[in-house]
Design an enzyme around this catalytic site. Structure first.
Site, PDB file in Angstrom:
ATOM      1  N   ARG A   1      43.575  59.924  39.275  1.00 60.72           N
ATOM      2  CA  ARG A   1      43.135  58.020  39.460  1.00 60.72           C
ATOM      3  C   ARG A   1      42.957  57.518  38.232  1.00 60.72           C
ATOM      4  O   ARG A   1      42.900  56.429  37.601  1.00 60.72           O
ATOM      5  CB  ARG A   1      43.674  57.913  40.798  1.00 60.72           C
ATOM      6  CG  ARG A   1      45.873  57.867  40.792  1.00 60.72           C
ATOM      7  CD  ARG A   1      44.928  57.366  42.425  1.00 60.72           C
ATOM      8  NE  ARG A   1      44.846  58.450  43.146  1.00 60.72           N
ATOM      9  CZ  ARG A   1      44.349  57.731  44.801  1.00 60.72           C
ATOM     10  NH1 ARG A   1      44.778  57.229  44.842  1.00 60.72           N
ATOM     11  NH2 ARG A   1      43.732  58.923  45.528  1.00 60.72           N
TER      12      ARG A   1
ATOM     13  N   LYS B   1      51.149  45.347  39.851  1.00 59.98           N
ATOM     14  CA  LYS B   1      49.912  45.345  40.782  1.00 59.98           C
ATOM     15  C   LYS B   1      49.031  44.790  40.028  1.00 59.98           C
ATOM     16  O   LYS B   1      48.865  45.222  39.573  1.00 59.98           O
ATOM     17  CB  LYS B   1      50.186  46.694  41.316  1.00 59.98           C
ATOM     18  CG  LYS B   1      48.774  47.383  41.873  1.00 59.98           C
ATOM     19  CD  LYS B   1      49.549  48.579  42.784  1.00 59.98           C
ATOM     20  CE  LYS B   1      48.726  49.834  42.252  1.00 59.98           C
ATOM     21  NZ  LYS B   1      49.055  50.673  42.800  1.00 59.98           N
TER      22      LYS B   1
HETATM   23  C1  R5P Z   1      48.556  54.294  42.107  1.00 56.97           C
HETATM   24  O1  R5P Z   1      48.770  53.624  40.792  1.00 56.97           O
HETATM   25  C2  R5P Z   1      49.195  55.055  42.757  1.00 56.97           C
HETATM   26  O2  R5P Z   1      51.098  55.566  41.769  1.00 56.97           O
HETATM   27  C3  R5P Z   1      48.916  54.381  44.470  1.00 56.97           C
HETATM   28  O3  R5P Z   1      49.771  53.192  44.348  1.00 56.97           O
HETATM   29  C4  R5P Z   1      48.371  54.808  44.904  1.00 56.97           C
HETATM   30  O4  R5P Z   1      47.439  55.115  44.754  1.00 56.97           O
HETATM   31  C5  R5P Z   1      47.972  54.135  46.576  1.00 56.97           C
HETATM   32  O5  R5P Z   1      46.519  54.134  46.688  1.00 56.97           O
HETATM   33  P1  R5P Z   1      46.336  53.265  47.702  1.00 56.97           P
HETATM   34  O6  R5P Z   1      47.856  53.559  49.285  1.00 56.97           O
HETATM   35  O7  R5P Z   1      45.056  52.972  48.288  1.00 56.97           O
HETATM   36  O8  R5P Z   1      46.918  51.820  47.715  1.00 56.97           O
END
Ligand code: R5P
Length: 295
Positions: free
Chosen positions: A91, A188
């Site tokens: 990520r 997001k």
């Molecule tokens: C990041 O863009 C991934 O697709 C997930 O949405 C993200 O890693 C989720 O992380 P968290 O559960 O900490 O919000």
């Protein structure tokens, strides 16, 4: 072909059974100071060996892969591959601030220097478009979207698939096409590890549908908790959650339940009580086909 399991629980054995090959026995323990002791209990000479590894938590487990791959090579394995159903460190795929480590690139370089090929499932590919941008070994990125879609379709009569961010469109659209249901993705904006804002509008005709939040990784749950609040604020029904990689850091599960999530299902890339979708067949098919190029 042989499989060697680096503490996945049962997944290594399930992949070996699905691939119709045997597990190469490994003795492993920790020395009192925490260092790792590994011993191959059979000779790997001439074998094509796949290490199946659960790479969570990443720092503790990656060292095991590096040591085991070197040991297999030293003892004559003809090929050493890595099956990492969840591939960590993907990520952080760019430097958002001056001086930051782009860990996706460096993790790929470290692994690529030690193993001959990689198989993973739904690696987080966002600003990096494909694994061959960072790996210089053959690397395959399998998708669990169809399997997740089938599981959702089996227990949701009228689903609406909801992706929490732009990059989720790739698997949400594929899953929706598979089960023939509507889908949408939200927007997001992340401002911190646990600080996320999610926005979007649900059509009035979707109010009677059963929303299912679909994502690749569930880590702190902040993304999906926010998505839940948005659904609630717009009068939508309580959503279910379907994810590939169930990290569930800390109190994530309680936070999701408190946010009103109606149910959680995940793939077995990482062991978790919500695991409902097995990846052994998907992975063993890829191993049987052979991994010669990125895909
Ligand atoms: C990041 O863009 C991934 O697709 C997930 O949405 C993200 O890693 C989720 O992380 P968290 O559960 O900490 O919000």
């Amino acid at each position: 072909m042989r499989i060697i399991d680096l503490h996945t629980g049962e997944l290594g054995a399930r992949i070996a059974a699905a691939a119709n090959c045997s597990l190469l026995p490994l003795e492993q323990r920790r020395f009192p100071d925490g260092e790792r002791y590994l011993r191959l209990r059979e000779d790997p000479r001439g074998e094509h060996v796949w290490i199946v590894a659960d790479l969570m938590p990443p720092d503790e487990t990656l060292m095991g892969v590096l040591l085991l791959a070197a040991t297999l090579r030293e003892q004559g394995a003809a090929q050493v591959g890595l099956v990492a159903p969840y591939l960590p460190y993907m990520r952080q795929d760019m430097a958002f601030h001056r001086g930051e480590c782009i860990s996706a690139r460096h993790m790929a370089a470290l692994l690529g220097a030690r193993v001959d090929a990689l198989v993973t499932v739904d690696a987080h590919l966002h600003r990096i478009g494909s694994l061959d941008e960072v790996f210089d070994i053959p690397a395959r990125n399998l998708s669990a979207a169809s399997l997740l879609a089938d599981a959702v379709g089996a227990d949701t009569a009228r689903p609406l698939l909801v992706g929490p961010d732009a990059e989720s469109a790739q698997w949400v659209s594929a899953a929706a096409e598979r089960i023939g249901c509507p889908w949408t993705v939200l927007e997001k904006v992340r401002s911190g590890d646990r600080s996320v804002r999610v926005s979007g509008t649900f059509r009035p005709e979707w109010k009677s549908l059963e929303p299912v939040l679909l994502d690749d990784v569930l880590s702190t749950g902040s993304t999906l908790v926010e998505a839940c609040s948005l659904l609630k604020a717009q009068g939508m029904r309580a959503p279910r959650v379907a994810v590939v990689h169930a990290i569930f850091a800390g109190d994530t599960e309680q936070r999701l339940r408190a946010a009103g999530v109606a149910g959680i299902l995940s793939c077995d890339s990482l062991p978790h009580p919500s695991n409902r979708v097995g990846l052994a067949e998907l992975i063993s098919s890829a191993l049987r086909e052979g991994v010669t190029a990125a895909g």
